[in-house]
Design an enzyme around this catalytic site. Structure first.
Site, PDB file in Angstrom:
ATOM      1  N   GLU A 186      20.154  18.097  57.579  1.00 54.66           N
ATOM      2  CA  GLU A 186      18.903  17.834  58.295  1.00 54.66           C
ATOM      3  C   GLU A 186      17.690  18.253  57.462  1.00 54.66           C
ATOM      4  O   GLU A 186      16.585  17.790  57.693  1.00 54.66           O
ATOM      5  CB  GLU A 186      18.894  18.536  59.662  1.00 54.66           C
ATOM      6  CG  GLU A 186      19.312  19.988  59.683  1.00 54.66           C
ATOM      7  CD  GLU A 186      20.832  20.173  59.794  1.00 54.66           C
ATOM      8  OE1 GLU A 186      21.578  19.567  58.996  1.00 54.66           O
ATOM      9  OE2 GLU A 186      21.267  20.940  60.669  1.00 54.66           O
ATOM     10  N   GLY A 236      29.813  21.979  52.223  1.00 54.32           N
ATOM     11  CA  GLY A 236      28.855  22.907  52.824  1.00 54.32           C
ATOM     12  C   GLY A 236      29.385  24.321  52.765  1.00 54.32           C
ATOM     13  O   GLY A 236      30.234  24.656  51.924  1.00 54.32           O
ATOM     14  N   GLY A 237      28.910  25.150  53.682  1.00 52.96           N
ATOM     15  CA  GLY A 237      29.277  26.558  53.668  1.00 52.96           C
ATOM     16  C   GLY A 237      30.644  26.813  54.290  1.00 52.96           C
ATOM     17  O   GLY A 237      31.172  25.981  55.040  1.00 52.96           O
ATOM     18  N   THR A 240      30.829  26.861  58.298  1.00 54.49           N
ATOM     19  CA  THR A 240      30.808  25.517  58.874  1.00 54.49           C
ATOM     20  C   THR A 240      32.111  24.795  58.546  1.00 54.49           C
ATOM     21  O   THR A 240      32.673  24.093  59.401  1.00 54.49           O
ATOM     22  CB  THR A 240      29.619  24.702  58.324  1.00 54.49           C
ATOM     23  OG1 THR A 240      28.489  25.541  58.203  1.00 54.49           O
ATOM     24  CG2 THR A 240      29.298  23.525  59.209  1.00 54.49           C
ATOM     25  N   GLY A 241      32.575  24.953  57.323  1.00 55.17           N
ATOM     26  CA  GLY A 241      33.813  24.293  56.908  1.00 55.17           C
ATOM     27  C   GLY A 241      34.979  24.685  57.794  1.00 55.17           C
ATOM     28  O   GLY A 241      35.814  23.845  58.157  1.00 55.17           O
ATOM     29  N   GLU A 258      34.742  20.958  50.582  1.00 55.53           N
ATOM     30  CA  GLU A 258      34.173  21.562  49.370  1.00 55.53           C
ATOM     31  C   GLU A 258      33.246  22.667  49.837  1.00 55.53           C
ATOM     32  O   GLU A 258      32.187  22.386  50.403  1.00 55.53           O
ATOM     33  CB  GLU A 258      33.374  20.514  48.573  1.00 55.53           C
ATOM     34  CG  GLU A 258      34.209  19.412  47.975  1.00 55.53           C
ATOM     35  CD  GLU A 258      35.081  19.876  46.819  1.00 55.53           C
ATOM     36  OE1 GLU A 258      34.811  20.943  46.246  1.00 55.53           O
ATOM     37  OE2 GLU A 258      36.051  19.175  46.512  1.00 55.53           O
ATOM     38  N   GLU A 393      28.727  34.832  48.591  1.00 53.43           N
ATOM     39  CA  GLU A 393      27.843  33.882  47.914  1.00 53.43           C
ATOM     40  C   GLU A 393      26.391  34.186  48.291  1.00 53.43           C
ATOM     41  O   GLU A 393      26.050  34.209  49.472  1.00 53.43           O
ATOM     42  CB  GLU A 393      28.210  32.466  48.374  1.00 53.43           C
ATOM     43  CG  GLU A 393      27.406  31.375  47.721  1.00 53.43           C
ATOM     44  CD  GLU A 393      27.802  29.989  48.256  1.00 53.43           C
ATOM     45  OE1 GLU A 393      27.782  29.793  49.487  1.00 53.43           O
ATOM     46  OE2 GLU A 393      28.137  29.125  47.438  1.00 53.43           O
TER      47      GLU A 393
END
Ligand code: NAD
Length: 505
Positions: A186, A236-237, A240-241, A258, A393
């Protein structure tokens, strides 16, 4: 102070569904903000679950009844080549949009577009030569493995490389004969919408490619949960993954992930220190460290630690911050105020954990940079290996340095994270690099370099850095289902059932 921002032609700020740009079902819109100036770049249609539903229906119809999955590899390759030509024609437009939207330098954005065009050319070439293989050819029996398209796929992308990450999914999905709904971040939808225009101009049939802009929790979740979507490809992170994988698992859908990385860059005592210093900077300050493979964790052998740190420190202090469109700029802003606050939190945490802040860690004093979400390039020394910052990260312009005894010490520290995306090793000895690579549980290992990737080689992570691979042959396989085709040119009789056991022994 920044010079003049570029003024590219903006894409139509609507959803792209079934070959047309359309408003969202409820007419909602979202402001897309430039991280360099804080100004609104565009008011983009904010899709929701109803729009995801409409787009999946279009993709499903295009897959079940349309020409694309039935096109020959040669026809699909020709279209991908046309897309690459158009991307190269429109390179400046795409680069300007990407720089406005993400804050990265125009040079980086131009490189992204060049590489994206190359990704389309690679998958165009691959689909023509990679049609499957023969398992057995015995007399009249032929056993073949064929690659069929995976079906309707959902593609979900992050904000750090909007166009590039989309291309790693779109190009192989199209090459394989899939149809898709793509949901960009977004925060950075502009180049994805421009890509939709390019796909339409290249002649892709309606409904094959659909783009629905909007929030992850509405559009993204709706796509992942939709039973008509046969596969989800997500970048993404990690948090969320995990949610995406759980939702996909509920209905046993295929998923490719990924995710993030905590990527060690190991410099041994015999390394070429000039090159190692150059690349230590590039590894982490490229795109202000907002790179999944950022080499944010420098592990340096005791013998050369102080010398390397001094070389790096002098250069870090000289990195020029500014707008991505200013040719003198080396590093742009971070993507958002929230993200900068998160990175600043990690700088504080590192100090609480015992690291020494050698440079940076502050917002720049230059009032000309006051409108953007800048953070000074940051150097932290003596990071303890057992703290959170050594494992998590940071995703910002923050280089942490740890002094290590030797290769074993470096490898033990590198392995003590849950992630395994990419790692670098600096030594003059190939044998040392090979031994290190065998023990480094990372999807990519660079010897005497950091960051190179190309479409021929697979990209992805060990451990929690992901599931599956993008690019390379494996990147095409993600969007294919293997089908075993058994052909019997000389059918024989079978006595197995119902013949009174006459032939049974
Ligand atoms: P993010 O996880 O916040 O968002 C990624 C995408 O997922 C966005 O489009 C978002 O809207 C969507 N999303 C959010 N919630 C969702 C949900 N419940 N269901 C479905 N979709 C949802 O990640 P980000 O902040 O945009 O990107 C940064 C992260 O991406 C970093 O961790 C980085 O390491 C990672 N990344 C990895 C690679 C790689 O190749 N491994 C490449 C680029 C970025």
């Amino acid at each position: 102070m920044h010079g003049r921002p570029p003024e590219p032609m903006f894409p139509t700020p609507e959803l792209f569904v079934d070959g047309a740009f359309v408003p969202s079902a409820d007419g909602a819109r979202r402001s897309v903000v430039c991280p360099t100036t804080g100004r609104t770049l565009a008011e983009v249609a904010e899709g929701g679950a109803a729009d995801a539903d409409r787009a999946v229906r279009a993709a499903r119809t295009a897959f079940d009844h349309g020409p694309w999955p039935r096109a020959t590899p040669r026809e699909r390759a020709a279209l991908l080549e046309r897309v690459a030509d158009l991307l190269e024609r429109d390179r400046e437009r795409f680069a300007a949009l990407e720089t406005l939207d993400t804050g990265k330098t125009l040079g980086e954005s131009r490189d992204d577009v060049t590489q994206v065009a190359d990704v389309f050319r690679y998958f165009a070439a691959l689909i023509r030569v990679d049609g499957g293989h023969v398992n057995r050819a015995e007399g009249a029996v032929l056993s073949l493995t064929l690659a069929r398209p995976a079906g309707v796929v959902a593609l979900i992308t992050p904000w750090n490389y909007p166009l590039l990450q989309a291309s790693w999914k779109v190009a192989p999905a199209l090459a394989a004969g899939c149809t898709f709904v793509l949901k960009p971040s977004e925060l950075t939808p502009l180049t994805t919408l421009a890509l939709a225009e390019t796909l339409a101009e290249a002649g892709l049939p309606s409904g094959v490619a659909n783009v629905v802009t909007g929030a992850g929790t509405s559009v993204g979740a709706a796509l992942v949960e939709d039973p008509r979507v046969e596969m989800v490809s997500f970048t993404g992170g990690l948090a969320t993954g995990r949610r995406v994988a759980q939702a996909a698992a509920q209905r046993a859908a295929k998923v490719a992930l990924e995710l993030g990385g905590k990527n060690p860059n190991i410099v041994l005592a015999d390394a070429d220190l000039d090159a190692a210093a150059d690349h230590a900077l590039e590894a982490v300050f490229f795109h202000a460290g907002q790179v999944c493979s950022a080499g944010s964790r420098l592990l340096v052998a005791d013998e050369v630690h102080d010398e390397l740190v001094e070389r790096i420190a002098g250069r870090v202090a000289a990195i020029r911050l500014g707008a991505g469109w200013d040719p003198a700029t080396e590093m742009g802003p971070l993507i958002s105020a929230e993200h900068r606050a998160k990175v600043e939190g990690y700088v504080r945490l590192a100090q609480e954990e015992g690291a020494e802040l050698r440079l940076g860690g502050r917002r720049p004093a230059d009032p000309g940079l006051g409108d953007g979400w800048y953070l000074e390039p940051t150097l932290l020394l003596g990071l303890p290996p057992d703290g959170r910052v050594a494992r998590e990260e940071v995703f910002g312009p923050v280089l942490t340095v740890e002094r290590v005894r030797d290769l074993d010490d470096a490898l033990a520290r590198a392995d003590a994270t849950d992630t395994g995306l990419a790692a670098g090793v600096w030594t003059r000895e190939l044998a040392t690099a090979l031994a290190a690579a065998e023990r480094l549980r990372f999807g990519t290992v660079w010897w005497n370099d950091f960051h190179p990737y190309f479409p021929e080689a697979p990209w992805g992570g060990f451990k929690t850095s992901g599931v599956g691979r993008e690019l390379g042959r494996a990147g095409l396989r993600e969007f294919q289902e293997e089908q075993h085709l058994y052909l019997n040119g000389r059918p024989g009789r079978s006595d197995a059932f119902g013949r009174g056991g006459a032939r049974r022994g």
